[in-house]
Scaffold this active site. Structure first.
Site, PDB file in Angstrom:
ATOM      1  N   CYS A  63       8.153  34.251  11.552  1.00  0.00           N
ATOM      2  CA  CYS A  63       8.785  33.660  12.724  1.00  0.00           C
ATOM      3  C   CYS A  63       7.841  33.855  13.905  1.00  0.00           C
ATOM      4  CB  CYS A  63      10.117  34.376  12.982  1.00  0.00           C
ATOM      5  SG  CYS A  63      10.986  33.803  14.447  1.00  0.00           S
ATOM      6  N   CYS A  70       6.250  26.836  14.536  1.00  0.00           N
ATOM      7  CA  CYS A  70       7.574  27.399  14.242  1.00  0.00           C
ATOM      8  C   CYS A  70       7.814  27.128  12.763  1.00  0.00           C
ATOM      9  CB  CYS A  70       8.650  26.709  15.077  1.00  0.00           C
ATOM     10  SG  CYS A  70      10.339  27.127  14.562  1.00  0.00           S
TER      11      CYS A  70
HETATM   12  N1  DGL Z   1      11.437  30.000  12.780  1.00  0.00           N
HETATM   13  C1  DGL Z   1      11.192  30.578  14.023  1.00  0.00           C
HETATM   14  C2  DGL Z   1       9.737  30.456  14.496  1.00  0.00           C
HETATM   15  O1  DGL Z   1       8.866  30.365  13.705  1.00  0.00           O
HETATM   16  C3  DGL Z   1      12.136  30.406  15.162  1.00  0.00           C
HETATM   17  C4  DGL Z   1      13.286  29.469  15.143  1.00  0.00           C
HETATM   18  C5  DGL Z   1      14.375  29.886  16.114  1.00  0.00           C
HETATM   19  O2  DGL Z   1      15.175  30.727  15.712  1.00  0.00           O
HETATM   20  O3  DGL Z   1      14.409  29.377  17.243  1.00  0.00           O
HETATM   21  O4  DGL Z   1       9.467  30.486  15.658  1.00  0.00           O
END
Ligand code: DGL
Length: 259
Positions: free
Chosen positions: A70, A180
């Site tokens: 993330c 993301c």
């Molecule tokens: N999947 C996450 C990232 O790579 C974040 C998504 C979220 O919860 O806003 O930033």
């Protein structure tokens, strides 16, 4: 021992997918913080709190490394976790450097969550690698909501993306950096809107390489019977409906990885 792959939600499955292919004889715990997703539109303090709770759970599962799959959590919470726990914590950041190294003359568009796009960590990265001011940044928070409800290429997704990309002359760009992990699911939807000259760049392969490197240094690569245990915010996902939801994401990933 197991390897934990952690994300706010199901975006981290894209990193798990890649880790599983690179390290087929390891065992994994996948943790999606489904109670608190999305992170990207919350305050950094709120995200730090969620990440701390998730880590408290994960270290109790006797894991040998935690991959923070993330970009948002990495941006605001990883340094504190590294101070608190003595195990490899592999974070992620948008692969802007990789995109610039590959081309270096055309522009690069980084798409990510608002926390990542506007955060200090991203600014430091840009200051370091983008000497010629070729990188633009765009927050696409609604893609996280679309991903969580398995809406990958609907008219609403395409309208949203078309509207957000409209201000950019994409013929000037060589790469779209998926900053993301939730955004990997949307490669087909993006593909419809991007010129052929633009290609996708993400940090998943680099993250998995770093995981392997850190485990190798510690002599902790293993040859186990492959296994993945799925958790939503500390609750094991073992019912047929829950596992079918995860399967659906993994099928979409198998498709998009060929793009
Ligand atoms: N999947 C996450 C990232 O790579 C974040 C998504 C979220 O919860 O806003 O930033």
């Amino acid at each position: 021992m197991k390897i934990a792959v952690f994300d706010s939600g199901i975006g981290g499955l894209s990193v798990l997918y890649e880790a599983h292919r690179a390290l087929p004889q390891e065992q994994f715990i996948f943790f999606a913080d489904e109670d608190h997703v999305p992170y990207g539109t919350q305050t950094p303090e709120a995200v730090q709190q969620h990440v701390a709770e998730a880590f408290d759970f994960l270290v109790q599962q006797d894991v040998k490394a935690i991959v923070v799959a993330c970009n948002t959590a990495t941006s605001v919470a990883v340094p504190a976790m590294r101070e608190r726990y003595d195990l490899p914590i592999i974070g992620m950041e948008p692969a802007a450097k990789l995109a610039l190294d590959e081309d270096g003359t055309h522009r690069v568009l980084v798409v990510a969550t608002p926390i990542t796009v506007h955060g200090k960590k991203m600014q430091l990265l840009i200051d370091k690698v983008d000497k010629d001011h070729l990188v633009d940044r765009l927050a696409l928070p609604r893609l996280v909501e679309f991903a969580e409800r398995q809406e990958f290429d609907s008219p609403a997704v395409r309208d949203y993306l078309a509207g957000e990309l409209a201000p950019y002359d994409l013929t000037q760009y060589s790469a779209l950096v998926l900053g993301c992990t939730h955004f990997n699911y949307f490669k087909p939807a993006f593909r419809h809107l991007l010129p052929e000259t633009m290609h996708f760049v993400d940090g998943n392969a680099g993250t998995v390489r770093e995981l392997r490197r850190q485990l190798a240094v510690r002599g902790q690569l293993e040859q186990l019977v492959p296994d993945v245990a799925y958790y939503y915010s500390g609750r094991r996902v073992s019912d047929a409906t829950g596992l079918a939801r995860i399967e659906h994401y993994l099928r979409q990933l198998a498709q998009v990885y060929s793009l």
